[in-house]
Design an enzyme around this catalytic site. Structure first.
Site, short mmCIF file in Angstrom:
data_model
loop_
_atom_site.label_atom_id
_atom_site.label_comp_id
_atom_site.label_asym_id
_atom_site.label_seq_id
_atom_site.Cartn_x
_atom_site.Cartn_y
_atom_site.Cartn_z
N PHE A 42 0.83 -1.21 0.00
CA PHE A 42 0.00 0.00 0.00
C PHE A 42 0.87 1.26 0.00
O PHE A 42 1.77 1.40 0.84
CB PHE A 42 -0.89 -0.03 1.25
CG PHE A 42 -1.82 1.12 1.41
CD1 PHE A 42 -2.88 1.31 0.54
CD2 PHE A 42 -1.66 2.02 2.45
CE1 PHE A 42 -3.77 2.36 0.71
CE2 PHE A 42 -2.53 3.08 2.64
CZ PHE A 42 -3.58 3.25 1.75
N SER A 94 3.14 -6.79 2.85
CA SER A 94 2.19 -5.91 3.51
C SER A 94 0.78 -6.07 2.90
O SER A 94 0.21 -7.15 2.94
CB SER A 94 2.68 -4.47 3.44
OG SER A 94 1.98 -3.63 4.33
N MET A 95 0.21 -5.01 2.33
CA MET A 95 -1.08 -5.16 1.65
C MET A 95 -0.98 -6.18 0.54
O MET A 95 -1.95 -6.93 0.27
CB MET A 95 -1.56 -3.83 1.08
CG MET A 95 -2.92 -3.94 0.35
SD MET A 95 -3.43 -2.42 -0.48
CE MET A 95 -2.39 -2.47 -1.96
N ASP A 124 8.55 -3.97 13.48
CA ASP A 124 7.78 -3.48 12.34
C ASP A 124 6.99 -2.27 12.83
O ASP A 124 6.11 -2.39 13.67
CB ASP A 124 6.84 -4.57 11.84
CG ASP A 124 6.08 -4.20 10.58
OD1 ASP A 124 5.85 -3.00 10.35
OD2 ASP A 124 5.70 -5.11 9.81
N HIS A 160 9.77 -3.06 8.41
CA HIS A 160 8.60 -3.48 7.64
C HIS A 160 8.92 -3.88 6.20
O HIS A 160 8.50 -4.93 5.72
CB HIS A 160 7.55 -2.37 7.64
CG HIS A 160 6.31 -2.73 6.89
ND1 HIS A 160 5.46 -3.74 7.31
CD2 HIS A 160 5.77 -2.23 5.74
CE1 HIS A 160 4.45 -3.85 6.45
NE2 HIS A 160 4.62 -2.94 5.50
#
Length: 249
Positions: free
Chosen positions: A26, A94-95, A193, A223
């Site tokens: 994202f 992530s996303m 993270d 992250h």
């Protein structure tokens, strides 16, 4: 953004008909996943890494993009690979990890490899993004959570609040599908993270339907671990995971 380009490669050798669809996160772009994609392509896999709608341009573009378009773009990459491969895996950051798991819930994938997948928000304001988007257009960036010095993922300088609202809808929809994810799943999780809270991992562990589920700790990355100190570990372990489940070892 000139560096934010989709990437496709043909496979070769014993992996010529094994594909991996790769998904960025994202507000980021394919920059964060290019090294991983190149590594898999060099190993012989067919790779398809799309630039998701609203990304790689401006944060204002992202603010106008519904979450269904992000999923559409990644699902299309999976389907393109499935048209020319015998086995297709999905991978994401992530996303992108949430999108990979959503594809795995809806399609017969060979396995899933995700890095710091998001399912919950660390910022309590996110739950009010549907209201806040009418009075607050953007907030400071969430990108570049990278421990290694001097590295940037090229994420947006601002985070559009309307897109946060769309992300929340995507996550709610995907969480409901997690019990349908039965493919072998490999999760890389950074010990520190600053973007995705540990509650995301707790939720994933509780809801996923996969009998084979492994979490690999990353001790020296934040992250965006695909560009951080543990990147080579992610690349090599995911390669071995894909090879094993494709029957190439």
């Amino acid at each position: 953004m000139a560096t934010a380009q989709s990437f496709r490669s043909d496979g070769h050798g014993s992996l010529a008909r094994v594909g991996v669809a790769v998904c960025h996160g994202f507000t980021g772009s394919t920059v964060s996943m290019r090294a991983w994609s190149d590594f898999l392509a060099d190993a012989g896999f067919c790779v398809n890494m799309p630039l998701l709608a609203g990304h790689g341009t401006t944060w204002q573009d992202l603010s106008r993009t519904p979450w269904e378009h992000w999923y559409r773009d990644f699902e299309a990459a999976y389907l393109e690979l499935s048209s020319r491969c015998d086995t297709v895996f999905v991978a994401g950051l992530s996303m992108g990890g949430a999108l990979a798991l959503r594809v795995a819930a809806r399609h017969p994938v060979g396995g899933v490899a995700v890095v710091n997948p998001v399912f919950t928000f660390g910022d309590p304001r996110a739950k009010y993004s549907g209201l806040l988007k009418h009075v607050l257009k953007s907030t400071p960036a969430i990108g570049d959570d990278i421990k290694a010095p001097g590295i940037t993922e090229g994420a947006y300088a601002r985070t559009p609040v309307a897109a946060v609202h769309e992300l929340g809808k995507l996550l709610t929809d995907t969480i409901a599908l997690l019990p349908s994810v039965v493919a072998p799943t490999l999760v890389f999780r950074s010990s520190v993270d600053h973007v995705v809270p540990e509650s995301s991992m707790d939720l994933l562990k509780a809801r996923i339907g996969a009998a084979e589920f492994e979490v690999v700790p990353l001790m020296n990355s934040y992250h965006v671990a695909t560009m951080d100190n543990d990147a080579e570990q992610i690349f090599s372990q995911s390669r071995d995971f894909f090879r094993r489940h494709a029957g190439a070892i």
